[in-house]
Design an enzyme around this catalytic site. Structure first.
Site, PDB file in Angstrom:
ATOM      1  N   ASP A 143       0.795  -1.234   0.000  1.00  0.00           N
ATOM      2  CA  ASP A 143       0.000   0.000   0.000  1.00  0.00           C
ATOM      3  C   ASP A 143       0.826   1.281   0.000  1.00  0.00           C
ATOM      4  OD1 ASP A 143       0.775   0.291   2.743  1.00  0.00           O
ATOM      5  OD2 ASP A 143      -0.998  -0.812   3.413  1.00  0.00           O
ATOM      6  N   HIS A 168       6.890  -7.649  -1.281  1.00  0.00           N
ATOM      7  CA  HIS A 168       5.812  -8.036  -2.196  1.00  0.00           C
ATOM      8  C   HIS A 168       5.474  -6.945  -3.216  1.00  0.00           C
ATOM      9  CE1 HIS A 168       4.266 -11.265   0.848  1.00  0.00           C
ATOM     10  NE2 HIS A 168       5.339 -11.644   0.210  1.00  0.00           N
ATOM     11  N   CYS A 184       5.337  -3.627 -17.438  1.00  0.00           N
ATOM     12  CA  CYS A 184       4.960  -4.194 -18.734  1.00  0.00           C
ATOM     13  C   CYS A 184       5.331  -5.675 -18.777  1.00  0.00           C
ATOM     14  CB  CYS A 184       5.651  -3.441 -19.869  1.00  0.00           C
ATOM     15  SG  CYS A 184       5.289  -4.144 -21.495  1.00  0.00           S
TER      16      CYS A 184
HETATM   17  P1  NAD Z   1      -1.290 -11.206   6.730  1.00  0.00           P
HETATM   18  O1  NAD Z   1      -0.957 -12.580   6.377  1.00  0.00           O
HETATM   19  O2  NAD Z   1      -0.201 -10.250   6.934  1.00  0.00           O
HETATM   20  O3  NAD Z   1      -2.370 -11.257   8.019  1.00  0.00           O
HETATM   21  C1  NAD Z   1      -2.928 -10.162   8.673  1.00  0.00           C
HETATM   22  C2  NAD Z   1      -2.509 -10.248  10.151  1.00  0.00           C
HETATM   23  O4  NAD Z   1      -2.739  -8.998  10.764  1.00  0.00           O
HETATM   24  C3  NAD Z   1      -3.287 -11.284  10.971  1.00  0.00           C
HETATM   25  O5  NAD Z   1      -2.388 -12.063  11.729  1.00  0.00           O
HETATM   26  C4  NAD Z   1      -4.151 -10.415  11.910  1.00  0.00           C
HETATM   27  O6  NAD Z   1      -4.352 -11.021  13.169  1.00  0.00           O
HETATM   28  C5  NAD Z   1      -3.288  -9.196  12.050  1.00  0.00           C
HETATM   29  N1  NAD Z   1      -3.990  -7.964  12.406  1.00  0.00           N
HETATM   30  C6  NAD Z   1      -5.263  -7.582  12.128  1.00  0.00           C
HETATM   31  N2  NAD Z   1      -5.509  -6.359  12.624  1.00  0.00           N
HETATM   32  C7  NAD Z   1      -4.372  -5.934  13.224  1.00  0.00           C
HETATM   33  C8  NAD Z   1      -3.986  -4.743  13.900  1.00  0.00           C
HETATM   34  N3  NAD Z   1      -4.845  -3.720  14.064  1.00  0.00           N
HETATM   35  N4  NAD Z   1      -2.731  -4.652  14.392  1.00  0.00           N
HETATM   36  C9  NAD Z   1      -1.857  -5.670  14.234  1.00  0.00           C
HETATM   37  N5  NAD Z   1      -2.155  -6.821  13.589  1.00  0.00           N
HETATM   38  C10 NAD Z   1      -3.398  -6.947  13.089  1.00  0.00           C
HETATM   39  O7  NAD Z   1      -2.078 -10.536   5.666  1.00  0.00           O
HETATM   40  P2  NAD Z   1      -3.167 -11.170   4.742  1.00  0.00           P
HETATM   41  O8  NAD Z   1      -4.261 -10.202   4.827  1.00  0.00           O
HETATM   42  O9  NAD Z   1      -3.413 -12.600   5.097  1.00  0.00           O
HETATM   43  O10 NAD Z   1      -2.462 -11.049   3.322  1.00  0.00           O
HETATM   44  C11 NAD Z   1      -1.517 -11.921   2.715  1.00  0.00           C
HETATM   45  C12 NAD Z   1      -0.596 -11.126   1.764  1.00  0.00           C
HETATM   46  O11 NAD Z   1      -1.234 -10.018   1.096  1.00  0.00           O
HETATM   47  C13 NAD Z   1       0.548 -10.455   2.498  1.00  0.00           C
HETATM   48  O12 NAD Z   1       1.619 -10.292   1.629  1.00  0.00           O
HETATM   49  C14 NAD Z   1      -0.037  -9.112   2.825  1.00  0.00           C
HETATM   50  O13 NAD Z   1       0.903  -8.202   3.269  1.00  0.00           O
HETATM   51  C15 NAD Z   1      -0.697  -8.767   1.501  1.00  0.00           C
HETATM   52  N6  NAD Z   1      -1.713  -7.725   1.728  1.00  0.00           N
HETATM   53  C16 NAD Z   1      -1.264  -6.437   1.806  1.00  0.00           C
HETATM   54  C17 NAD Z   1      -2.149  -5.427   2.124  1.00  0.00           C
HETATM   55  C18 NAD Z   1      -1.609  -4.021   2.230  1.00  0.00           C
HETATM   56  O14 NAD Z   1      -0.681  -3.654   1.511  1.00  0.00           O
HETATM   57  N7  NAD Z   1      -2.141  -3.219   3.145  1.00  0.00           N
HETATM   58  C19 NAD Z   1      -3.498  -5.717   2.370  1.00  0.00           C
HETATM   59  C20 NAD Z   1      -3.933  -7.045   2.257  1.00  0.00           C
HETATM   60  C21 NAD Z   1      -3.005  -8.042   1.946  1.00  0.00           C
HETATM   61 ZN    ZN Z   2       6.343  -2.519 -22.806  1.00  0.00          ZN
END
Ligand code: NAD
Ligand code: ZN
Length: 252
Positions: A114, A129, A137
């Site tokens: 993000d 990531h 591209c």
């Molecule tokens: P993740 O595997 O990192 O899991 C989310 C974790 O955050 C869980 O363990 C949950 O308990 C914890 N959590 C929830 N609220 C919280 C808070 N307020 N404070 C601290 N911890 C908290 O993420 P995912 O959603 O399973 O996604 C998998 C992949 O996709 C990862 O690479 C992730 O970073 C990416 N992703 C990125 C974003 C972003 O850039 N914001 C959003 C969604 C997914």
């Molecule tokens: Zn190109």
């Protein structure tokens, strides 16, 4: 609550004494900003729902989905980009900016795409990531930053070669950037304190960065409202939201 407060006081001391800190973050640190994590997502079966909403993120964030239906995958990313653009870094992101200023050596290894760590002011950020604001591209490899949302045309195409542009993120089933991954593992093994914040620790190899520190005997602290597969191996777990726990950790 007493046990938790004892742990907090101890960890505060460790943080105050640390000189070489690595922080690993996941989607959880942006949850309080209003950026949803992937966990807990349920597909929308409503008639008016966009096509992408009928799939799980693990099905959309794949090279196979993009090859089959780039427009649908882009509609999902365009929606996510708009959603992220409407949010701000939170107190958890800000606390990590503060921490970076306090210690000699600091690296922030993030799984997040993000851009909120950079927006908050963190400097040494390693994006495991990728970055949702980068477009790449698929034909010539040209990479551009494009922060527009919505994008004017879906799927977007390369102005050099006309090829399809894809989001500059790492999809499920794809390799992580080797140089960044190697640096992260090295930093994890060398640091004297690691914070593991808001990651479910089930997505590998990213979770391996925490495991590397644990195996190297580093003091590793988890900050998460829930337990993870790595919780039992942590030096200490601070149970709570990052936006509350991280500022507490740095408070005088
Ligand atoms: P993740 O595997 O990192 O899991 C989310 C974790 O955050 C869980 O363990 C949950 O308990 C914890 N959590 C929830 N609220 C919280 C808070 N307020 N404070 C601290 N911890 C908290 O993420 P995912 O959603 O399973 O996604 C998998 C992949 O996709 C990862 O690479 C992730 O970073 C990416 N992703 C990125 C974003 C972003 O850039 N914001 C959003 C969604 C997914
Ligand atoms: Zn190109």
């Amino acid at each position: 609550m007493a046990a938790r407060n004892d742990a907090l006081a101890t960890v505060k001391q460790w943080v105050a004494e640390a000189t070489n800190v690595v922080v690993l973050t996941g989607a959880g640190i942006s949850a309080e900003s209003g950026v949803p994590t992937f966990r807990g997502w349920t597909p929308d079966d409503g008639d008016d729902a966009p096509l992408w909403s009928k799939f799980r993120p693990e099905e959309l964030a794949t090279p196979e989905a993009f090859a089959q239906d780039p427009t649908m995958v882009w509609e999902w990313y365009d929606w996510r980009r708009g959603l992220i653009a409407g949010t701000q870094p939170n107190a958890g992101h800000a606390a990590l900016v503060d921490l970076e200023r306090r210690v000699d050596r600091f690296a922030l290894v993030t799984q997040n795409v993000d851009g909120h760590h950079t927006l908050a002011g963190s400097r040494n950020v390693l994006h495991l990531h990728g970055d949702i604001w980068l477009l790449r591209c698929v034909d010539c490899g040209r990479e551009i930053e494009d922060r527009r949302h919505p994008l004017p045309e879906l799927p977007p195409t390369c102005s050099d070669c006309g090829g399809l542009l894809r989001p500059g993120v790492v999809w499920f089933g794809e390799g992580l950037p080797v140089d960044i991954l190697e640096r992260s593992f090295l930093l994890a093994a060398e640091c004297d304190l690691m914070l593991v914040v808001g990651t479910s620790a089930v997505v590998y190899p990213a979770a391996g960065v925490a495991l590397q520190a644990i195996e190297a005997g580093v003091t590793v602290i988890e900050v998460n409202p829930e337990t993870t597969p790595l919780s039992a191996h942590m030096t200490a777990c601070l149970t709570g939201p990052a936006g509350v726990v991280l500022p507490e950790l740095l408070a005088p």
